[in-house]
Design an enzyme around this catalytic site. Structure first.
Site, PDB file in Angstrom:
ATOM      1  N   ARG A  15      38.820  42.387  32.319  1.00  0.00           N
ATOM      2  CA  ARG A  15      37.420  42.291  32.738  1.00  0.00           C
ATOM      3  C   ARG A  15      36.950  43.582  33.409  1.00  0.00           C
ATOM      4  O   ARG A  15      36.176  44.349  32.854  1.00  0.00           O
ATOM      5  CB  ARG A  15      37.234  41.098  33.685  1.00  0.00           C
ATOM      6  CG  ARG A  15      35.770  40.640  33.839  1.00  0.00           C
ATOM      7  CD  ARG A  15      34.908  41.508  34.707  1.00  0.00           C
ATOM      8  NE  ARG A  15      35.357  41.607  36.095  1.00  0.00           N
ATOM      9  CZ  ARG A  15      34.764  42.352  36.996  1.00  0.00           C
ATOM     10  NH1 ARG A  15      33.704  43.097  36.679  1.00  0.00           N
ATOM     11  NH2 ARG A  15      35.241  42.426  38.234  1.00  0.00           N
ATOM     12  N   ASP A  16      37.440  43.836  34.593  1.00  0.00           N
ATOM     13  CA  ASP A  16      36.994  44.995  35.356  1.00  0.00           C
ATOM     14  C   ASP A  16      37.359  46.292  34.646  1.00  0.00           C
ATOM     15  O   ASP A  16      36.641  47.287  34.720  1.00  0.00           O
ATOM     16  CB  ASP A  16      37.638  44.959  36.747  1.00  0.00           C
ATOM     17  CG  ASP A  16      36.997  45.930  37.723  1.00  0.00           C
ATOM     18  OD1 ASP A  16      35.900  46.422  37.436  1.00  0.00           O
ATOM     19  OD2 ASP A  16      37.609  46.204  38.769  1.00  0.00           O
ATOM     20  N   HIS A 207      42.255  45.960  46.639  1.00  0.00           N
ATOM     21  CA  HIS A 207      41.752  46.386  45.322  1.00  0.00           C
ATOM     22  C   HIS A 207      41.377  47.864  45.457  1.00  0.00           C
ATOM     23  O   HIS A 207      40.318  48.206  45.983  1.00  0.00           O
ATOM     24  CB  HIS A 207      40.526  45.540  44.952  1.00  0.00           C
ATOM     25  CG  HIS A 207      39.903  45.887  43.642  1.00  0.00           C
ATOM     26  ND1 HIS A 207      39.787  44.980  42.614  1.00  0.00           N
ATOM     27  CD2 HIS A 207      39.336  47.017  43.178  1.00  0.00           C
ATOM     28  CE1 HIS A 207      39.184  45.544  41.579  1.00  0.00           C
ATOM     29  NE2 HIS A 207      38.888  46.796  41.917  1.00  0.00           N
ATOM     30  N   HIS A 209      40.930  51.792  43.960  1.00  0.00           N
ATOM     31  CA  HIS A 209      40.722  52.732  42.861  1.00  0.00           C
ATOM     32  C   HIS A 209      41.415  54.048  43.207  1.00  0.00           C
ATOM     33  O   HIS A 209      41.625  54.363  44.380  1.00  0.00           O
ATOM     34  CB  HIS A 209      39.231  52.945  42.606  1.00  0.00           C
ATOM     35  CG  HIS A 209      38.585  51.775  41.922  1.00  0.00           C
ATOM     36  ND1 HIS A 209      37.908  51.891  40.732  1.00  0.00           N
ATOM     37  CD2 HIS A 209      38.520  50.458  42.251  1.00  0.00           C
ATOM     38  CE1 HIS A 209      37.451  50.706  40.363  1.00  0.00           C
ATOM     39  NE2 HIS A 209      37.810  49.826  41.278  1.00  0.00           N
ATOM     40  N   CYS A 240      33.505  52.181  37.633  1.00  0.00           N
ATOM     41  CA  CYS A 240      32.391  51.403  38.169  1.00  0.00           C
ATOM     42  C   CYS A 240      31.101  51.953  37.577  1.00  0.00           C
ATOM     43  O   CYS A 240      30.766  53.118  37.798  1.00  0.00           O
ATOM     44  CB  CYS A 240      32.335  51.471  39.692  1.00  0.00           C
ATOM     45  SG  CYS A 240      30.935  50.543  40.375  1.00  0.00           S
ATOM     46  N   ASN A 249      40.944  51.431  38.389  1.00  0.00           N
ATOM     47  CA  ASN A 249      41.797  50.817  39.392  1.00  0.00           C
ATOM     48  C   ASN A 249      43.186  51.442  39.314  1.00  0.00           C
ATOM     49  O   ASN A 249      43.568  52.030  38.305  1.00  0.00           O
ATOM     50  CB  ASN A 249      41.919  49.318  39.111  1.00  0.00           C
ATOM     51  CG  ASN A 249      40.591  48.619  39.088  1.00  0.00           C
ATOM     52  OD1 ASN A 249      40.005  48.340  40.122  1.00  0.00           O
ATOM     53  ND2 ASN A 249      40.090  48.322  37.895  1.00  0.00           N
TER      54      ASN A 249
END
Length: 302
Positions: A15-16, A207, A209, A240, A249
């Protein structure tokens, strides 16, 4: 210093990680990626999102992807739902958990979802209530916890306030997300400590990056506080769309290698995880954004 003896990872690559890809990724490839991740031992996977295809066309195949997964017992499948319409669409696909999101930065909130932080929480309140009523878990992603591309540094007090707002509407656990990867260990620890004013350590995840190469250092800083839930993205996928220059990430492969080297259990087979990363990277036509994966693949090639 006592560190956790085990860590639970949520791989957010499907997803991300993929939402920022400009080239369309077929549903069959996304399904295969999820299959490979769970075969590698992942027990939490963020699969897709239910947002308008106008804004995130990559996720327009959400029903197909969720319906195509051969679900394994003990694996939690989560999805992002930004509003009630998205939640109602997701409901038919039986996710175990939904994700709502809020920013510690007012400017980022305005740029991302065109409303203030307080207004975003008001929007999410009925979504959280509907999910809880349906027996679906709720996770809250707290973005820009140390830095914002528009505001600069973010004070821990803003993180504390956001965590309190999340708690107030019934969000069960939260992600402390360094969205643009500008965090350093002590700044990350301050953000986590602010979050712990409202959530216990078992319901907080990191989380991070890796824009400035600090993600693993920030993970260690979180481990030192007792955090044992983390998110990462296979092959270092992601970025992002509302934060120019933010890279993916932290790569799941790099994180698992570090944790195993520290004798921290993850339940993940690193070789199979590397294979999953290579699979999606080959489809995207580029090498995995993981130093560990690159080193292992080069060694295999002889």
């Amino acid at each position: 210093m006592s560190l956790p003896t085990q860590v639970r990872l949520i791989d957010v690559g499907p997803r991300d990680g993929l939402q920022n890809e400009k080239q369309p990724v077929p549903a069959a490839v996304k399904i295969e990626l999820v299959q490979r991740l769970q075969a590698a031992g992942l027990r939490e996977i963020e699969v897709t999102s239910y947002v308008s295809p106008k804004w995130v066309p990559q996720m327009a195949d959400n029903h197909q992807v969720m319906g195509g997964i051969a679900r394994q017992p003990g694996v939690r499948y989560s999805v992002l739902t930004p509003n009630l319409k998205g939640f109602e669409a997701a409901l038919a696909d039986r996710p175990h958990e939904i994700v709502v999101f809020g920013a510690a930065s007012e400017a980022f909130s305005q740029k991302n979802i065109n409303c203030s932080v307080a207004e975003s929480i008001e929007r999410f309140a009925p979504v959280v209530a509907a999910a809880r009523a349906a027996g679906i878990a709720v996770r809250g992603a707290m973005s820009c916890i140390v830095g914002c591309p528009y505001e600069g540094d973010i004070a821990p007090e803003k993180v504390r306030q956001l965590a309190g707002l999340m708690k107030g509407i019934g969000v069960e656990r939260v992600d402390v997300a360094d969205t643009i990867g500008v965090g350093t260990p002590r700044k990350v620890q301050r953000a986590i400590e602010a979050t712990l004013a409202h959530y216990d350590i078992d319901h907080v995840s990191g989380h991070f990056h890796d824009t400035y190469g600090q993600a693993l250092a920030n993970t260690l800083a979180a481990l030192e506080l007792g955090v044992w839930n983390f998110q990462s993205s296979v092959a270092g996928l992601g970025g992002c769309p509302y934060a120019r220059g933010a890279t993916g990430n932290v790569a799941s492969e790099d994180l698992v290698f570090m944790l195993h080297g520290m004798d921290i259990a993850t339940g993940i087979d690193l070789d199979r995880l590397i294979d999953a990363g290579q699979f999606i990277s080959q489809h995207l036509g580029r090498p995995p954004n993981s130093r560990v994966a690159t080193a292992v693949l080069n060694k295999r090639a002889g």
